[in-house]
Design an enzyme around this catalytic site. Structure first.
Site, PDB file in Angstrom:
ATOM      1  N   ASN A  62       0.833  -1.208   0.000  1.00  0.00           N
ATOM      2  CA  ASN A  62       0.000   0.000   0.000  1.00  0.00           C
ATOM      3  C   ASN A  62       0.864   1.254   0.000  1.00  0.00           C
ATOM      4  OD1 ASN A  62      -2.702  -1.225   0.226  1.00  0.00           O
ATOM      5  ND2 ASN A  62      -1.971  -1.944   2.231  1.00  0.00           N
ATOM      6  N   ASN A  73      -7.865  -5.019  -8.291  1.00  0.00           N
ATOM      7  CA  ASN A  73      -7.567  -4.161  -9.448  1.00  0.00           C
ATOM      8  C   ASN A  73      -6.115  -4.368  -9.879  1.00  0.00           C
ATOM      9  OD1 ASN A  73     -10.123  -2.820  -9.697  1.00  0.00           O
ATOM     10  ND2 ASN A  73      -9.633  -1.722  -7.821  1.00  0.00           N
ATOM     11  N   ASN A 148      -7.568 -10.640   2.280  1.00  0.00           N
ATOM     12  CA  ASN A 148      -7.281  -9.401   3.029  1.00  0.00           C
ATOM     13  C   ASN A 148      -8.568  -9.001   3.758  1.00  0.00           C
ATOM     14  OD1 ASN A 148      -8.734  -8.657   0.736  1.00  0.00           O
ATOM     15  ND2 ASN A 148      -7.548  -6.809   0.357  1.00  0.00           N
ATOM     16  N   HIS A 150     -11.793  -6.987   5.357  1.00  0.00           N
ATOM     17  CA  HIS A 150     -12.762  -5.956   4.950  1.00  0.00           C
ATOM     18  C   HIS A 150     -13.853  -5.830   6.011  1.00  0.00           C
ATOM     19  CE1 HIS A 150     -11.199  -5.570   0.831  1.00  0.00           C
ATOM     20  NE2 HIS A 150     -10.876  -6.835   0.987  1.00  0.00           N
ATOM     21  N   ASN A 181      -9.676  -2.822   5.574  1.00  0.00           N
ATOM     22  CA  ASN A 181     -10.289  -1.982   4.535  1.00  0.00           C
ATOM     23  C   ASN A 181     -11.752  -1.788   4.937  1.00  0.00           C
ATOM     24  OD1 ASN A 181      -8.040  -2.177   2.366  1.00  0.00           O
ATOM     25  ND2 ASN A 181      -8.408  -4.327   2.925  1.00  0.00           N
ATOM     26  N   GLU A 199      -9.376   2.409   1.970  1.00  0.00           N
ATOM     27  CA  GLU A 199      -8.471   1.266   1.941  1.00  0.00           C
ATOM     28  C   GLU A 199      -7.434   1.311   3.068  1.00  0.00           C
ATOM     29  OE1 GLU A 199      -6.662  -0.448  -1.361  1.00  0.00           O
ATOM     30  OE2 GLU A 199      -8.195   0.178  -2.797  1.00  0.00           O
ATOM     31  N   GLY A 209     -11.028  -3.923  -5.773  1.00  0.00           N
ATOM     32  CA  GLY A 209     -11.571  -5.172  -6.323  1.00  0.00           C
ATOM     33  C   GLY A 209     -11.921  -6.177  -5.237  1.00  0.00           C
ATOM     34  N   GLY A 211     -12.540  -5.407  -2.252  1.00  0.00           N
ATOM     35  CA  GLY A 211     -13.635  -4.794  -1.489  1.00  0.00           C
ATOM     36  C   GLY A 211     -14.985  -5.006  -2.160  1.00  0.00           C
TER      37      GLY A 211
END
Ligand SMILES: N[C@H](CCC[C@H](N)C(=O)O)C(=O)O
Length: 266
Positions: A62, A73, A148, A150, A181, A199, A209, A211
């Protein structure tokens, strides 16, 4: 060091081809290149490299230098890069990530990749939770992992949702040992949602993406959407399809190369 700037729905990353370049400290490099005033500018850094278990390897960092397990993405743009730059002749191939091996199917136009469909794997949905946020408010959200973390928050209007305060506060809330996120999601109807995203490690981005997949997974679990949903983000629309048979989420969306460059930034 040579780099390539790419974007998926405005979620933009600096790519380094590590078949040709050596990156010694990606956390520092991610912070340097992501700076939109003193660096190249982007939501983070993505390293393309070899893998012993897949056709390629993707490492994503990040803008704050933190390493993430996966980037929807970003992996579409990696798929475009390796095909368009002749690193593979296959239009279907695998990419190793910290969230496991992902299978990509490239969609071509005039011999170049314009979009990619990614098997994003099985979403892991937690229970709906209530969180105490300041000042003495509570917010309801659903935890979803796409590899990841969320936190999906249902809102009536994504343009009136206190994202600027709730986003950063939830990102670092002690409930999330690795931060999270945060997606703010407005259901339009059972096959369309609107979403903004704060994010982890990058702040508000134009699209996310993983997310979008997390939001659809939460929508299906709550009985609010069907299995195929268009997710409208600030940067554009992703097609998310859940295959109940093999419990797998597919994400389809565009990928674009913006420019190539050279930098001695570090
Ligand atoms: N900030 C995310 C990584 C990038 C994900 C996003 N850009 C996507 O397209 O999935 C995290 O720390 O988990």
């Amino acid at each position: 060091m040579r780099f390539t700037k790419m974007e998926g729905l405005g979620n933009d990353y600096v790519y380094v081809n590590c078949f040709r370049e050596k990156v010694y400290d990606p956390e520092i490099l991610a912070r340097l290149v992501s700076d939109r005033h003193r660096g190249i500018g982007g939501d983070g850094l993505i390293l393309i490299g070899p893998s012993a278990r897949a056709d390629f390897n993707m490492d994503i960092y990040n803008a704050d230098g933190s390493r993430a397990e996966m980037c929807g993405n970003g992996i579409r743009c990696l798929g475009k890069y390796v095909y368009d730059h002749g690193m593979t002749e296959k239009t279907e191939f695998t990419v190793e990530t910290q969230a496991g091996i992902k299978r990509l199917r490239c969609i071509l136009q005039d011999g170049r990749v314009v979009a990619v469909c990614v098997d994003m794997g099985r979403p892991d949905i937690g229970a709906a939770v209530e969180m105490a946020v300041l000042p003495d408010e509570t917010v309801d959200f659903v935890r979803v992992s796409m590899g990841n973390p969320h936190a999906v928050v249902w809102v009536d209007d994504i343009y009136v949702c206190q994202m600027e305060t709730l986003g950063p506060e939830m990102e670092v809330h002690p409930m999330f040992p690795n931060r999270t996120n945060v997606e703010f999601v407005q259901i339009v109807d059972e096959d369309h949602m609107r979403m903004r995203v704060w994010e982890r490690g990058s702040g508000e981005t134009f699209a996310c993406g993983t997310g979008a997949c997390a939001a659809v997974a939460a929508g299906i679990a709550a009985g609010r959407t069907r299995d195929s949903v268009k997710v409208s983000l600030l940067g554009g629309t992703l097609d998310i399809d859940y295959d109940r048979q093999n419990e797998t989420m597919y994400m389809t969306g565009p990928a674009r190369e913006v420019f190539e460059g050279w930098t001695d930034i570090y």
